[in-house]
Scaffold this motif. Structure first.
Motif, PDB file in Angstrom:
ATOM      1  N   PRO A  43      47.788  65.857  -7.048  1.00 33.69           N
ATOM      2  CA  PRO A  43      47.710  66.695  -5.696  1.00 33.69           C
ATOM      3  C   PRO A  43      49.376  66.690  -5.068  1.00 33.69           C
ATOM      4  N   ASP A  44      49.408  67.634  -4.002  1.00 30.12           N
ATOM      5  CA  ASP A  44      50.795  67.903  -3.448  1.00 30.12           C
ATOM      6  C   ASP A  44      50.304  67.742  -1.821  1.00 30.12           C
ATOM      7  N   LEU A  45      50.982  66.651  -1.212  1.00 31.78           N
ATOM      8  CA  LEU A  45      50.631  66.453   0.287  1.00 31.78           C
ATOM      9  C   LEU A  45      51.467  66.825   1.178  1.00 31.78           C
ATOM     10  N   ASN A  46      52.757  67.342   0.848  1.00 35.44           N
ATOM     11  CA  ASN A  46      53.501  68.068   1.834  1.00 35.44           C
ATOM     12  C   ASN A  46      53.110  69.354   2.285  1.00 35.44           C
ATOM     13  N   VAL A  47      52.396  70.008   1.551  1.00 28.92           N
ATOM     14  CA  VAL A  47      52.161  71.614   1.613  1.00 28.92           C
ATOM     15  C   VAL A  47      50.679  71.681   1.420  1.00 28.92           C
ATOM     16  N   PRO A  48      49.859  71.985   2.495  1.00 26.30           N
ATOM     17  CA  PRO A  48      48.439  72.073   2.217  1.00 26.30           C
ATOM     18  C   PRO A  48      48.209  73.501   1.396  1.00 26.30           C
ATOM     19  N   TYR A  60      49.439  79.916  -5.787  1.00 25.72           N
ATOM     20  CA  TYR A  60      47.913  80.100  -5.359  1.00 25.72           C
ATOM     21  C   TYR A  60      47.597  81.538  -5.473  1.00 25.72           C
ATOM     22  N   ARG A  61      46.401  81.908  -5.230  1.00 28.78           N
ATOM     23  CA  ARG A  61      45.876  83.256  -5.160  1.00 28.78           C
ATOM     24  C   ARG A  61      44.874  83.165  -4.363  1.00 28.78           C
ATOM     25  N   PHE A  85      48.454  81.194   8.778  1.00 27.91           N
ATOM     26  CA  PHE A  85      48.119  79.916   8.432  1.00 27.91           C
ATOM     27  C   PHE A  85      49.246  78.894   8.226  1.00 27.91           C
ATOM     28  N   TYR A  86      50.232  79.480   7.216  1.00 26.55           N
ATOM     29  CA  TYR A  86      51.240  78.578   6.909  1.00 26.55           C
ATOM     30  C   TYR A  86      52.126  78.257   8.142  1.00 26.55           C
ATOM     31  N   ARG A  87      52.332  79.254   8.923  1.00 26.47           N
ATOM     32  CA  ARG A  87      53.306  79.220  10.011  1.00 26.47           C
ATOM     33  C   ARG A  87      52.737  78.084  11.118  1.00 26.47           C
ATOM     34  N   SER A  88      51.327  78.292  11.210  1.00 27.61           N
ATOM     35  CA  SER A  88      50.752  77.150  11.827  1.00 27.61           C
ATOM     36  C   SER A  88      50.681  75.905  11.450  1.00 27.61           C
ATOM     37  N   ALA A  89      50.189  75.571  10.018  1.00 30.73           N
ATOM     38  CA  ALA A  89      50.013  74.450   9.324  1.00 30.73           C
ATOM     39  C   ALA A  89      51.313  73.670   9.199  1.00 30.73           C
ATOM     40  N   MET A  90      52.401  74.403   8.900  1.00 24.34           N
ATOM     41  CA  MET A  90      53.589  73.714   8.575  1.00 24.34           C
ATOM     42  C   MET A  90      54.286  73.120   9.876  1.00 24.34           C
ATOM     43  N   HIS A 123      63.325  70.993   2.170  1.00 24.47           N
ATOM     44  CA  HIS A 123      62.735  72.502   2.299  1.00 24.47           C
ATOM     45  C   HIS A 123      61.652  72.937   1.578  1.00 24.47           C
ATOM     46  N   VAL A 124      60.900  73.880   2.014  1.00 27.76           N
ATOM     47  CA  VAL A 124      59.949  74.662   1.617  1.00 27.76           C
ATOM     48  C   VAL A 124      60.182  75.877   1.740  1.00 27.76           C
ATOM     49  N   SER A 125      59.898  76.586   0.725  1.00 30.87           N
ATOM     50  CA  SER A 125      59.998  78.149   0.697  1.00 30.87           C
ATOM     51  C   SER A 125      58.818  78.780   0.011  1.00 30.87           C
ATOM     52  N   LEU A 126      58.192  79.731   1.009  1.00 26.88           N
ATOM     53  CA  LEU A 126      56.960  80.500   0.368  1.00 26.88           C
ATOM     54  C   LEU A 126      57.368  81.971   0.304  1.00 26.88           C
ATOM     55  N   VAL A 127      56.800  82.576  -0.514  1.00 26.31           N
ATOM     56  CA  VAL A 127      56.533  83.670  -0.818  1.00 26.31           C
ATOM     57  C   VAL A 127      55.311  84.223  -0.485  1.00 26.31           C
TER      58      VAL A 127
END
Length: 345
Positions: free
Chosen positions: A233-238, A263-264, A275-280, A320-324
């Motif tokens: 699992p990864d704990l930093n990024v849901p 992910y898809r 979601f990611y703006r809020s969760a992160m 850092h975390v980068s999302l596309v």
């Protein structure tokens, strides 16, 4: 005897290798490119004994100038190496085939592909006469690295490494377990795989060579289902709500503490972005406007440069975390690529 499902498994693993190239670019380009050397088939020093063929395979890869790196791919330990060669793809094929034969990985030098492309890029048809196909197909299932596809622009070689080797097709049929779906159970008898690709480099006229293989204990079920038991699992990024994980790639070396998840989801890109703006932010991450990391990826990987979609960068405590987040026109789904690691200096 024809087992096209095995070829599909190997081709899927080959695509996985391409994914490792693409989303792990900054890890891979940090080292000097390998250089495939002229074949030096020394018959006196190859290894013998249990599992010697695996050590000899790895030695040939290292001797060719490619430096292996270890990754966790969907809970499996895999090795990946990449480099450039002055040789053409067909010359790379000849080099590796002669070397594998010299050290005992292959029982002979194979020059003809097992399959050739059909009328479209998604189909393959037999490229050998029936007797030759049966012999080479058995060799592929017995761990020998055989050509899967050969053209002027691309050569792909590969094999499935079995838990129990067989003498010939008849012995394989008699000793391998059967799948509940019918036919031989490929997954149950698979302990590793070996793949090499040589793609023509249009800039140099030579080839870009990539190799991928797995450590013993490889579980092909984790390729299909990265959330099966054994995946990490990864704990930093849901995971976003309703998201299905496609793959997880992480460097095993402490000097390469990078993790990439794909992910898809059927959710709209806008809702995933929200979601990611809020969760992160709720987890203590700060939204950054920096695009340096993805710009660095794009320098080396055209696939990333061609990505369209929303880019989100977050920073926290030197990481850092980068999302596309982008829409997939073919499947009508949203694809999320998440890369995390130390903040680039």
């Amino acid at each position: 005897m024809k087992i096209p499902s095995t070829l599909r498994v190997l081709l899927k693993l080959g695509v996985s290798g391409a994914v490792i190239v693409a989303i792990g670019a900054t890890v891979l380009v940090s080292s000097s490119p390998g250089e495939v050397k002229e074949a030096e088939a020394d018959l006196t020093d190859f290894l013998t004994g249990p599992r010697a063929e695996q050590r000899n395979f790895e030695r040939v890869i290292a001797e060719s100038g490619l430096k292996p790196r270890s990754y966790d791919y969907n809970g499996n330990d895999v090795y990946f190496a990449a480099g450039d060669s002055e040789l053409s793809p067909s010359e790379v094929l000849t080099y590796y085939q002669e070397r594998f034969h010299a050290v005992g990985v292959n029982s002979k030098v194979y020059t003809e592909p097992l399959m050739r492309m059909g009328n479209d890029p998604t189909t393959y048809v037999d490229a050998l006469a029936e007797s030759d196909y049966a012999e080479q197909n058995h060799a592929m299932l017995n761990g020998e690295v055989v050509p899967l596809h050969v053209s002027d622009e691309l050569v792909t070689m590969g094999s499935m490494v079995p838990r129990k080797q067989s003498d010939d097709v008849i012995d394989m049929i008699d000793t391998w377990p059967l799948s509940p779906q019918g036919g031989l159970d490929i997954e149950d008898n698979m302990r590793s795989y070996r793949l090499i690709e040589a793609r023509r480099n249009l800039d140099t006229g030579g080839s870009t060579v990539t190799a991928s293989w797995a450590a013993d204990g490889f579980d092909p079920r984790l390729i299909r289902d990265p959330d099966a038991p054994g995946a990490r699992p990864d704990l930093n990024v849901p995971a976003c709500a309703g998201c299905e994980r496609v793959s997880r790639l992480a460097g095993n070396d402490p000097s390469e503490p990078y993790v990439v998840n794909l992910y898809r989801t059927n959710g709209a890109p806008e809702s995933v972005e929200r979601f990611y703006r809020s969760a992160m932010v709720n987890r203590g991450w700060t939204l950054s406007k920096s695009t340096e990391l993805l710009d660095e990826y794009a320098r080396y990987v055209p696939q990333i440069a061609e990505m369209s979609g929303e880019l989100l960068n977050f920073e926290r405590d030197g990481h850092h975390v980068s999302l596309v987040v982008q829409h997939n026109d073919e499947g009508g789904t949203t694809v999320v690529s998440i890369e995390e690691g130390p903040k680039p200096l």
